[in-house]
Write a protein that holds these residues in place. Structure first.
Motif, mmCIF file in Angstrom:
data_model
loop_
_atom_site.group_PDB
_atom_site.id
_atom_site.type_symbol
_atom_site.label_atom_id
_atom_site.label_comp_id
_atom_site.label_asym_id
_atom_site.label_seq_id
_atom_site.Cartn_x
_atom_site.Cartn_y
_atom_site.Cartn_z
ATOM 1 N N LYS A 91 1.558 -9.688 -5.577
ATOM 2 C CA LYS A 91 0.637 -8.561 -5.765
ATOM 3 C C LYS A 91 -0.619 -8.982 -6.519
ATOM 4 C CE LYS A 91 0.375 -3.914 -7.754
ATOM 5 N NZ LYS A 91 1.112 -2.856 -8.499
ATOM 6 N N THR A 95 -4.721 -7.915 -5.558
ATOM 7 C CA THR A 95 -5.625 -7.127 -6.395
ATOM 8 C C THR A 95 -6.735 -7.974 -7.015
ATOM 9 O OG1 THR A 95 -4.146 -7.447 -8.290
ATOM 10 C CG2 THR A 95 -3.805 -5.482 -6.945
ATOM 11 N N GLY A 100 -11.520 -7.119 -1.491
ATOM 12 C CA GLY A 100 -10.275 -6.878 -0.784
ATOM 13 C C GLY A 100 -9.563 -8.121 -0.291
ATOM 14 N N TYR A 135 -5.910 -4.767 5.682
ATOM 15 C CA TYR A 135 -5.795 -5.021 4.250
ATOM 16 C C TYR A 135 -4.334 -5.269 3.895
ATOM 17 C CZ TYR A 135 -10.632 -3.620 3.543
ATOM 18 O OH TYR A 135 -12.005 -3.564 3.581
ATOM 19 N N VAL A 137 -1.064 -5.130 1.520
ATOM 20 C CA VAL A 137 -0.372 -4.422 0.446
ATOM 21 C C VAL A 137 0.959 -5.142 0.243
ATOM 22 C CG1 VAL A 137 -1.492 -2.199 0.885
ATOM 23 C CG2 VAL A 137 0.609 -2.789 2.120
ATOM 24 N N GLU A 138 1.737 -4.702 -0.724
ATOM 25 C CA GLU A 138 2.990 -5.415 -1.011
ATOM 26 C C GLU A 138 3.952 -5.403 0.176
ATOM 27 O OE1 GLU A 138 4.641 -5.341 -5.194
ATOM 28 O OE2 GLU A 138 3.368 -3.546 -5.236
#
Length: 311
Positions: A91, A95, A100, A135, A137-138
């Protein structure tokens, strides 16, 4: 000038890095993978491309250590890009960039999330797939979609054929999207994961043919794992047979009372399948050696050869 830390491997990795370079994106750090001598590498080398362009490339066992994440923060990139990199990113990487973290996936998301998307699409008889930029994400392959490009899967396309098409599509998507990403104007659309699917990794054993299936399903498996991938196989009379290339045959089966079975006719190998359709076998190997018309292994001399429906 925009900057990006990049994680890349395989042909999509090569195409992605090339497109970033061509677009003037600075790459201060490039992660790739060490080549596996056991893998039949049909794709270009990200490491070689990096060396040719004077880029710093590293191949750690894991990019998710405090040391590498700290280096990423120090570089303060605008983007993180992942192009067919085989490790999930922590993660902290997602971030870290200002504009992004994005991944290029080899399917039309949300369909075929997860591993081996090209192979799974062919196995399931799909006629279309593509490349999707989204994009990260986890959750794997679940972040908002930026852009995607479809490619056709033809009846006799192999996974290699489709993988090259997907790499072309990935390059097109990236070229189209980069100016808007840099400008901060790229659209994004949340994925409805309920409309999609998720599949896990495949192993060579998953190429074992289930003769309880019909001809089309077997043909789809054969082309999904055809060389340079491990190949579809079965075992007959103590011989490991690999069906390396097949076509659906329009002629009716010859042995309707002995389904499924394998036989040789007029210089060509065929398989009569349980659904009453037959496959024309264009390439067949026995214990790793090509089976030729004038050199049939003794174990295959008696015909037709019964094929066990469950192995």
């Amino acid at each position: 000038m925009a900057t990006a830390i990049v994680f890349a491997y395989s042909e999509v990795g090569v195409r992605g890095v090339r497109e970033l370079i061509a677009s003037g994106i600075e790459i201060p750090l490039l992660f790739s993978l060490a080549d596996d001598p056991k893998e039949n590498q049909w794709f270009g080398s990200v490491r070689q491309l990096a060396r040719e362009n004077g880029l710093k490339v590293v191949t750690p066992d894991s990019p998710n250590t405090a040391e590498w994440i700290g280096e990423g923060r120090r570089l303060k990139p605008d983007f993180v890009f992942s192009f067919y990199y085989r490790y999930l990113l922590d993660k902290a990487w997602l971030t870290l960039p200002r504009l992004g973290a994005l991944n290029m996936h080899g399917s039309l998301l949300p369909k075929y999330r997860g591993r081996a998307p090209v192979h799974w699409a062919i196995i399931h008889g799909e006629t279309t797939t593509g490349a999707s930029l989204h994009y990260m994400v986890e959750k794997p392959d679940a972040g908002a979609l930026v852009d995607q490009e479809a490619v056709p899967i033809l009846e006799n396309d192999t996974a290699l054929d489709v993988s090259i098409k997907v790499a072309d599509a990935a390059q097109t998507v990236l070229r189209r999207s980069l100016p808007r990403l840099v400008a901060g104007t790229a659209p994004s659309q949340p994925l409805d994961l309920k409309q999609g699917s998720y599949f896990g990794r495949r192993t060579p054993e998953d190429g074992r043919i289930d003769w309880r299936q019909g001809a089309r399903a077997i043909h789809d498996l054969v082309r999904a794992v055809a060389p340079p991938f491990p190949g579809a196989f079965t075992e007959v009379n103590g011989v490991r047979l690999q069906l390396l290339e097949t076509h659906m045959d329009p002629q009716p089966v010859i042995y309707p009372d002995r389904l499924p079975c394998l036989y040789h006719s007029d210089g060509v190998w065929y398989a009569d399948c349980v659904d009453g359709r037959r496959l024309k076998i264009l390439q067949l190997s026995a214990n790793g050696a090509t089976v030729r018309e004038n050199c049939v292994p003794p174990a295959l001399a008696r015909q037709p050869i019964a094929l066990a429906q469950k192995q």
